[in-house]
Design a protein around this motif. Structure first.
Motif: not given
Length: 114
Positions: A21-23, A47-49, A71-73, A80-81
């Protein structure tokens, strides 16, 4: 100011899964594409994604296609990864970054080992 806080890394056996996660804070998250990078010991950062600002477009490094999902919220200012079928070569420090920015977080360490 821009803050990026990655979490979710750890030690996992080959074939296992992790969700990073990355906040983020300090900028309008929903207007920026986001990218996950990784850097393995002794190697350059790669770079991964990447995911578009709205989440409808994604692209992946060939080495992780079919195993990782970004994905992201936007309501939670989080990207997220999801990493499945992990391999020892996925061992690295993982970072998220907004497109067009030079801001980096502290990263989260992923170790894939038996």
């Amino acid at each position: 100011q821009v803050q990026l806080v990655e979490s979710g890394g750890g030690l996992v056996q080959p074939g296992g899964s992790l969700r990073l996660s990355c906040l983020v804070s300090g900028f309008t998250f929903s207007t920026y594409a986001m990218t996950w990078y990784r850097q393995a010991p002794g190697k350059e950062r790669e770079l991964v994604a990447r995911i578009s600002n709205g989440g409808s477009r994604t692209n992946y490094a060939d080495s992780v296609k079919g195993r990782f999902t970004i994905s992201r919220d936007n309501a939670k200012n989080t990207v997220y990864l999801q990493m499945n079928s992990l391999k020892p070569e996925d061992t690295a420090d993982y970072y998220c970054k907004p497109s067009g920015s030079d801001d980096w977080g502290q990263g989260t360490q992923v170790t894939v080992s038996s």
